[in-house]
Motif scaffolding. Structure first.
Motif, PDB file in Angstrom:
ATOM      1  N   GLU A 218       0.722  -1.028   0.033  1.00 63.29           N
ATOM      2  CA  GLU A 218      -0.043   0.094  -0.096  1.00 63.29           C
ATOM      3  C   GLU A 218       0.851   1.175  -0.196  1.00 63.29           C
ATOM      4  O   GLU A 218       0.546   2.243  -0.741  1.00 63.29           O
ATOM      5  N   ARG A 219       1.935   1.169   0.693  1.00 60.35           N
ATOM      6  CA  ARG A 219       3.114   2.363   0.789  1.00 60.35           C
ATOM      7  C   ARG A 219       3.322   2.561  -0.631  1.00 60.35           C
ATOM      8  O   ARG A 219       3.692   3.605  -1.100  1.00 60.35           O
ATOM      9  N   TYR A 222       0.738   4.339  -2.785  1.00 59.15           N
ATOM     10  CA  TYR A 222       0.571   5.586  -2.355  1.00 59.15           C
ATOM     11  C   TYR A 222       2.002   6.497  -3.307  1.00 59.15           C
ATOM     12  O   TYR A 222       1.764   7.635  -3.792  1.00 59.15           O
ATOM     13  N   GLU A 223       3.183   5.760  -3.020  1.00 56.59           N
ATOM     14  CA  GLU A 223       4.099   6.378  -3.648  1.00 56.59           C
ATOM     15  C   GLU A 223       4.163   6.705  -5.220  1.00 56.59           C
ATOM     16  O   GLU A 223       4.246   7.625  -5.864  1.00 56.59           O
ATOM     17  N   VAL A 225       1.378   7.038  -7.067  1.00 54.17           N
ATOM     18  CA  VAL A 225       0.436   7.853  -7.646  1.00 54.17           C
ATOM     19  C   VAL A 225       0.984   9.301  -7.145  1.00 54.17           C
ATOM     20  O   VAL A 225       0.863  10.237  -8.038  1.00 54.17           O
ATOM     21  N   ARG A 226       1.606   9.582  -6.108  1.00 56.35           N
ATOM     22  CA  ARG A 226       2.165  10.919  -5.716  1.00 56.35           C
ATOM     23  C   ARG A 226       3.360  11.386  -6.412  1.00 56.35           C
ATOM     24  O   ARG A 226       3.881  12.480  -6.272  1.00 56.35           O
ATOM     25  N   GLU A 232      -5.008  12.124  -7.952  1.00 54.95           N
ATOM     26  CA  GLU A 232      -5.446  11.207  -6.552  1.00 54.95           C
ATOM     27  C   GLU A 232      -6.907  10.632  -6.593  1.00 54.95           C
ATOM     28  O   GLU A 232      -7.830  11.328  -7.140  1.00 54.95           O
ATOM     29  N   TRP A 235      -9.204   6.199  -1.908  1.00 57.51           N
ATOM     30  CA  TRP A 235      -8.346   5.149  -1.390  1.00 57.51           C
ATOM     31  C   TRP A 235      -9.221   4.251  -0.598  1.00 57.51           C
ATOM     32  O   TRP A 235     -10.273   4.531   0.092  1.00 57.51           O
ATOM     33  N   ASP A 251      -8.320  -1.089  -3.837  1.00 57.64           N
ATOM     34  CA  ASP A 251      -7.272  -0.256  -2.867  1.00 57.64           C
ATOM     35  C   ASP A 251      -7.564   1.265  -3.745  1.00 57.64           C
ATOM     36  O   ASP A 251      -7.062   1.906  -2.783  1.00 57.64           O
ATOM     37  N   ALA A 252      -7.818   1.473  -4.716  1.00 59.44           N
ATOM     38  CA  ALA A 252      -7.742   3.085  -5.327  1.00 59.44           C
ATOM     39  C   ALA A 252      -8.860   2.625  -6.246  1.00 59.44           C
ATOM     40  O   ALA A 252      -9.026   2.091  -7.072  1.00 59.44           O
TER      41      ALA A 252
END
Length: 343
Positions: A218-219, A222-223, A225-226, A232, A235, A251-252
């Protein structure tokens, strides 16, 4: 030099620390017979013989690296061979994990044994601290400090085979995944291959491992996407039809484009057969998992399937896959309206 004059290590002119550990065959190349080598290893002599046919060319205790090299050379020796080396052998277990840099492993110098993987056909007994592990399937070794070592997942399985403490097993598995040394799926596969998943110290550790792998994946998502310029998403949401059935969690989710991302971090759980469930139960779970994806896609929702390994090894490539799905949304028929709820 007379016959009774001891042969000091300096006469061999071996400046490399690697060459301070040699086999009897290698010493013969330097003109040292087996009898002369044995003489040098007498009590108080300048050499020592920690393992059969392997010599350390100094009087003090072998270092951790010298113990590794001596174990590998012992396992690589073949009767009648003109040359000596490591052969197909490689370090595994706790010794390999120490080479890989795991901090929860004791220092090499303090390990009671050094596990060395060799082909199953080798007729070789363990000796002193060199523990021979035969296998029908040798993994591809990694070179660490010039030494062949088993990959982390395989080394973990071989280490766990000799551990009884569940806390130690959990710490090793968690550090291996959290430190990015390997993925949970690879560890579970190796534990399954070794038939270790049913052992009590392993069961709880694997559950903890899968949770750790899920959080790490999951981390990374996030990384991705950002840092890769993706819009965005929403989530960790559940999708439902209005007034209808639950479609499942993702998850997204990008609602305007009807694109969902689902991580495959849960996949290893389906291969864990150590909890007494039958294979048929796992087949049913997988069928339900596939049916959810098919249902969403029939409704016009594009489901992008990502694995932790791909996110780790090819983050930008996976971002391109998601970006392509988002850009293609305008060319598709509008998706069915779905209700979005927090998960």
């Amino acid at each position: 030099m007379t016959q009774n004059t001891p042969l000091a290590p300096r006469h061999l002119r071996l400046p490399s620390p690697v060459e301070r550990v040699l086999t009897a065959e290698q010493l013969k190349v330097h003109g040292v017979s087996t009898a002369r080598a044995a003489e040098q290893c007498r009590t108080g002599g300048p050499w020592q013989q920690p393992l059969p046919g392997v010599y350390v060319l100094h009087p003090g205790p072998p270092t951790g690296e010298e113990r590794l090299r001596s174990a590998l050379l012992y396992a690589g020796r073949r009767r009648g061979a003109a040359e000596a080396g490591y052969g197909e052998g490689m370090v595994t277990g706790l010794a390999a994990l120490a080479l890989h840099g795991l901090s929860d492993v004791p220092p090499l110098i303090s390990l009671d044994r050094i596990d060395v993987l060799v082909p199953r056909t080798r007729r070789l007994r363990s000796a002193r601290y060199a523990h021979v592990v035969r296998t029908a399937e040798l993994p591809r070794p990694m070179r660490l400090s010039g030494l062949p070592a088993a990959p982390v997942a395989r080394a973990l399985a071989d280490a766990v085979d000799g551990l009884a403490d569940s806390g130690t097993v959990r710490r090793l598995l968690t550090e291996a995944v959290r430190g990015g040394h390997c993925e949970p799926a690879a560890v579970v596969r190796e534990l399954s291959r070794a038939k270790l998943l049913g052992r009590p110290p392993v069961v709880d550790a694997v559950e903890s491992l899968l949770g750790e792998g899920r959080a790490l994946a999951e981390r990374r998502l996030y990384e991705m996407v950002r840092t890769c310029g993706l819009p965005e998403p929403l989530w960790n949401v559940d999708l439902r039809l209005p007034g209808g059935p639950h479609l499942g969690g993702v998850d997204a989710y990008w609602p305007d484009e009807a694109v969902a991302v689902e991580l495959d971090a849960r996949a290893p759980r389906h291969s864990v057969l150590g909890d007494g469930r039958r294979q048929a139960d796992h087949d049913t779970e997988w069928s339900g998992y596939a049916a959810k994806r098919e249902h969403l896609e029939r409704l016009g929702v594009t489901v992008v399937h990502l694995t932790p390994g791909r996110l780790r090894d090819a983050l930008e490539q996976q971002a391109t896959v998601v970006r392509t799905a988002l850009m293609a949304a305008g060319d598709r028929e509008p998706a069915a309206y779905v209700v979005i709820l927090p998960r």
